[in-house]
Enzyme design. Structure first.
Site, PDB file in Angstrom:
ATOM      1  N   GLY A 477       0.719  -1.156   0.110  1.00  0.00           N
ATOM      2  CA  GLY A 477       0.011  -0.141   0.018  1.00  0.00           C
ATOM      3  C   GLY A 477       0.827   1.395  -0.062  1.00  0.00           C
ATOM      4  N   ASP A 597      -4.722   9.926  15.663  1.00  0.00           N
ATOM      5  CA  ASP A 597      -5.468   9.661  14.526  1.00  0.00           C
ATOM      6  C   ASP A 597      -6.159   8.343  14.433  1.00  0.00           C
ATOM      7  OD1 ASP A 597      -6.192  10.193  11.779  1.00  0.00           O
ATOM      8  OD2 ASP A 597      -3.993  10.078  11.081  1.00  0.00           O
TER       9      ASP A 597
END
Ligand SMILES: *[C@@H]1O[C@H](CO)[C@@H](O)[C@H](O)[C@H]1NC(C)=O
Ligand SMILES: *[C@@H]1O[C@H](CO)[C@@H](O)[C@H](O)[C@H]1NC(C)=O
Ligand SMILES: *[C@@H]1O[C@H](CO)[C@@H](O)[C@H](O)[C@H]1NC(C)=O
Ligand SMILES: *[C@@H]1O[C@H](CO)[C@@H](O)[C@H](O)[C@H]1NC(C)=O
Ligand SMILES: *[C@@H]1O[C@H](CO)[C@@H](O)[C@H](O)[C@H]1NC(C)=O
Ligand SMILES: *[C@@H]1O[C@H](CO)[C@@H](O)[C@H](O)[C@H]1NC(C)=O
Ligand SMILES: *[C@@H]1O[C@H](CO)[C@@H](O)[C@H](O)[C@H]1NC(C)=O
Ligand SMILES: *[C@@H]1O[C@H](CO)[C@@H](O)[C@H](O)[C@H]1NC(C)=O
Ligand SMILES: *[C@@H]1O[C@H](CO)[C@@H](O)[C@H](O)[C@H]1NC(C)=O
Ligand SMILES: *[C@@H]1O[C@H](CO)[C@@H](O)[C@H](O)[C@H]1NC(C)=O
Ligand SMILES: *[C@@H]1O[C@H](CO)[C@@H](O)[C@H](O)[C@H]1NC(C)=O
Length: 770
Positions: A477, A597
């Site tokens: 990714g 996050d």
């Protein structure tokens, strides 16, 4: 649109169901009396229909036994009456005998088993199978016998292993002889209250496995028992009667001491209708008591697993070399013991502390250390904030190197030994089995000078070889700061390599931050950092490889086949896992870390669906008393950010709680969204238990997304609420609107939805925002 209305109706009906619980089954009898006996294959059932007393046949035999089992399946035995005297046919009858005992008789009217509790001729006794799974015998209204204090190999919630230090009475479990023979086997398990309570299993009386001391919250020698919220076990001192107990749970749970001596904890998965193993002990040879002998230390990641403590050498070099470690190790340089500078301590972090700890009433660590130094028979000490000062005066046995969790152990050594080794004072906590190419590097946090201690360093070449020269086919990714590759080290270990792109300007700060944060923390629900690489322009972080993708993919990608199997039970355990990871960051690790996050794409799933929080690029480490900060640069993902953080840059652990709340809402919500409309048809989802759990989860999530941080529960409280240690949930402050909830993360192109919560009638309304 239809979905949201449906959800609205559905939730309302759930609340109705919750308020007026309906008993689906009519209660059969749960009691045996002198006038009501049962004959094979009849049974009696507890009033909540969870446990049954009846007859069963183990696998590969024709023998019949009287037992108690969870009604969910025939393989759910939790207790056996006639374990050593099987019935050879199905003529068994359970009845109250003339002497008032509960007895099992065979077809020839012979007593096979008896409670043996009465000797007088009273006849007014009754036996009842209770909702906890306990079979009790009452005389008049007094309990004179119960199965929980006569256990076989199983523990279930509220059942106790105990040792009374005053009367000497003990309640222990003992293994079956084999899976097809419940007869008394060679293993026993119990609580040992000596000095500090520990759980043991014994093999023919010799220690076989040890949990380590109970510190008031956890058993510190169980590596994966991070916090009391994991499972809620507790050890209690009731006026000298010490007991270990799993509290009542909302799930079906049992812990078996199986016939080969393993503790096997299983939870019932109602959807797959299987017992899932959640914990096993021993897990490795290192968990087996005293594998490395006295003064030996075991590390399952090493090969060989045993080594002598620093300053010690094998007592019998030949045997040791052959892998027979039972002889243990002996001191290389004798202790001086005279004067305070003669000896010193070697500090080993993350240890399973040895057996036979004694206690010294020191108030602070330094006092413990000085006392130990002054007392020549003190060989080691360790300080736990709950237990206090533990010390050892006998050969140190059953020591293990843990992986990133566990207390420090300080070993007394002659000063000359320490001087030679001063560089090695801290042994690497983990990863010794990795092929790292040099010893360590030190990265510094811009502000706080936090060192990365002992983080293995990989060379560029090692990583290039592992990833086939960073070949595209190995790319997993792409993140904000570069690419992630799958790789395989020469030793076969599969890794994920995050390669920072040279072009990313802000990358170095995040890189260092992530390396620093994550090298400090190790937890089952946090992705594990294995090492790093800093070579010329290259900066890379090496992680454990996660075979499956992020929660993001599983939740929101309609083409993902795993969606179909992400049922509520899994979702719930994912929620709990994320909560535990967060709790560790906020409370249990030595540093306080705010992730900043948290969102589904930063939660990875391993092959067993365990969630692992990843991406610590934004995380911040907090000092001792600091628990809130301001930042000029707001980072994070819109939709998951708490309002005070998004708008004012103020963040605290409560901003992570907010993100966690949004995540929980999504996980619950998605189950009802169009792609999973099928889920409703599923009988299990429709079961009142699951429904109430989903509603409870949403209720808790709403508490987490309240506007003011002070109103949001701490993660610890959230976990207690999820596990129902906290039963009554407060109502969210009104009005709350999770308006920052970005609909796009819900995997639909429809308009924004808002959750409104009315405190008066406790209903959730879902407004269609279009
Ligand atoms: C079984 O034995 C008990 C006493 O041992 C006796 O009272 C009872 O009558 C016997 N029942 C039968 C059916 O033989
Ligand atoms: C009951 O007592 C008898 C005689 O004392 C003994 O043989 C038997 O094993 C005992 N049974 C149980 C289940 O404890
Ligand atoms: C139960 O009641 C009987 C008769 O009243 C009495 O003899 C017996 O002691 C009582 N047993 C207990 C355990 O209280
Ligand atoms: C038997 O015990 C019950 C209480 O469990 C009591 O209500 C009943 O009166 C007792 N019967 C006799 C005959 O003692
Ligand atoms: C239990 O231990 C004894 C002695 O070591 C051994 O003879 C026996 O076979 C063992 N039993 C089982 C069921 O393993
Ligand atoms: C029962 O026997 C079969 C065939 O021998 C074996 O594969 C299985 O493992 C046995 N099951 C148990 C519980 O011993
Ligand atoms: C256990 O409790 C008893 C009485 O409450 C107390 O005297 C004893 O010190 C306690 N033991 C430990 C190890 O806490
Ligand atoms: C006991 O449990 C362990 C761990 O799950 C397993 O490896 C072992 O095969 C089990 N023993 C038996 C006899 O089932
Ligand atoms: C292992 O070594 C010890 C001495 O350290 C010896 O007594 C024992 O017999 C050895 N065991 C085996 C299985 O060789
Ligand atoms: C030193 O420790 C030993 C072992 O616990 C203890 O018996 C002894 O009393 C201690 N000596 C002193 C001077 O405290
Ligand atoms: C992970 O992937 C493996 C192999 O593709 C698959 O068998 C397993 O079910 C997946 N598990 C999860 C959690 O997606």
């Amino acid at each position: 649109m239809m979905d949201t209305k449906f959800l609205n109706l559905f939730l309302k009906s759930l609340f109705l169901t919750l308020c007026f619980p309906i008993h689906v089954f009519c209660a059969d009898t749960n009691t045996i009396t002198s006038s009501l006996s049962i004959t094979d294959p009849d049974f009696v059932v507890s009033s909540n229909q969870v446990f049954r007393l009846g007859f069963f046949t183990p696998e590969n035999t024709t023998n019949r036994y009287l037992g108690i089992f969870y009604v969910v399946s025939e393989t759910s035995v939790i207790w056996v009456a006639n374990r050593d005297r099987p019935l050879t046919d199905s003529s068994g009858t359970v009845t109250i005998s003339n002497d008032g005992n509960l007895v099992l008789i065979n077809g020839r009217n012979e007593t096979i088993w008896s409670t043996n509790a009465t000797s007088t001729g009273t006849t007014n006794t009754t036996a009842e199978i209770q909702d906890t799974g306990n079979l009790i015998l009452r005389e008049n209204s007094t309990v004179i016998w119960d199965s929980f204090t006569h256990p076989t190999s199983f523990l279930v919630p509220t059942m106790r292993l105990s040792e009374n230090v005053i009367t000497g009475r003990r309640v222990r479990t003992s293994s079956w002889r084999s899976p097809s023979d419940p007869g008394l086997g060679n293993f026993t398990a119990g609580l040992q209250a000596l000095n500090i309570p520990q759980i043991f299993t014994w093999h023919n009386g010799a220690p076989y496995y040890r949990s380590g001391p109970w510190n008031g919250q956890i058993l510190i020698g169980i590596q994966d028992m991070y916090s009391p919220y994991l499972d809620g076990f507790r050890v209690v001192n009731d006026s000298g009667n010490f007991y270990f107990m799993a509290p009542p749970g909302n799930f079906l749970m049992k812990i078996d001491l199986n016939s080969s001596g393993s503790f096997v904890q299983t939870l019932w998965d109602d959807q797959r209708r299987t017992w899932d193993i959640v914990w096993v002990a021993p897990q490795t040879q290192c968990d087996v008591y005293g594998t490395c002998g006295r003064f030996g230390v075991c590390n399952p990641l090493n090969s060989p697993i045993c080594s002598c403590l620093r300053g010690f050498e094998p007592a019998n070099g030949d045997e040791w070399g052959r892998g027979n470690w039972s002889g243990g190790c002996v001191r290389s340089t004798q202790l001086q013991c005279d004067g305070e500078d003669a000896d010193g301590f070697l500090t080993l972090p993350f240890m399973k502390v040895p057996d036979f700890a004694e206690l010294y009433p020191a108030r602070v660590e330094e006092e413990c250390r000085i006392w130990c130094l002054r007392n020549c028979s003190c060989l080691a000490y360790s300080v736990d904030s709950n237990i206090g000062c533990m010390f050892w005066s006998e050969g140190l046995i059953d020591i293990q190197q843990f992986n990133g969790v566990g207390p420090e152990l300080h070993i007394r050594l002659a000063s000359s030994e320490l001087e030679n080794r001063i560089k090695d004072q801290k042994t690497p906590a983990a990863n010794l089995a990795l092929q790292s190419d040099s010893s360590a590097i030190v990265l510094k946090d811009e502000s706080k000078n936090v060192n990365i201690e002992e983080l293995p360093v990989f060379t560029f070449k090692t990583l290039a070889d592992a990833t086939n020269q960073f070949h595209d086919s190995n790319m997993l990714g792409r993140g904000g700061f570069g690419y992630v590759y799958k790789g395989k080290l020469a030793n076969g270990r599969v890794i994920a390599v995050k390669r920072l792109s040279a072009a990313s300007g802000q990358g170095m700060e995040e890189f260092m931050n992530e390396a620093i944060v994550i090298s400090k923390v190790q937890h089952r629900n946090l992705v594990k950092l294995l090492g790093c690489c800093v070579e010329k322009e290259e900066k890379m972080l090496i992680y454990e490889y996660m075979p499956n993708k992020s929660l993001d993919g599983c939740l929101f990608d309609p083409t993902d086949p795993s969606q179909k199997i992400l049922d509520w039970r899994k979702r719930f355990s994912i929620v709990e896992g994320i909560g535990r990871g967060l709790l560790y960051l906020h409370r249990d690790s030595r540093l306080k870390i705010i992730h900043r996050d948290l969102k589904p794409s930063n939660v990875l799933l391993d092959g067993d669906w365990n969630p692992k929080i990843s991406d610590f690029g934004m995380a911040r480490i907090f000092g001792g008393n600091q628990d809130q900060a301001n930042t000029a640069r707001v980072v994070g993902t819109y939709g998951y950010m708490a309002p005070e953080y998004a708008m004012e840059g103020r963040f605290s652990e409560k901003s992570d709680v907010y993100s966690f709340g949004v995540l929980m809402l999504e996980i619950g919500w998605k189950l009802w969204n169009e792609d999973n409309g099928m889920a409703f048809a599923d009988q299990n989802i429709a079961s009142p238990n699951v429904q109430s759990e989903i509603v409870r989860c949403i209720h808790i999530a709403l508490l987490c997304v309240q506007e003011f941080p002070k109103d949001r529960p701490a993660v610890q409280t959230v976990l207690s609420m999820l596990s129902r240690e906290i039963v009554d949930l407060p109502l969210p402050e009104q009005p709350i609107f999770a308006e920052k909830w970005d609909r796009s993360h819900v995997g639909s192109t429809q308009g924004t939805s808002q959750f409104g919560f009315s405190t008066n009638d406790l209903t959730i309304t879902v407004l269609d925002g279009r």
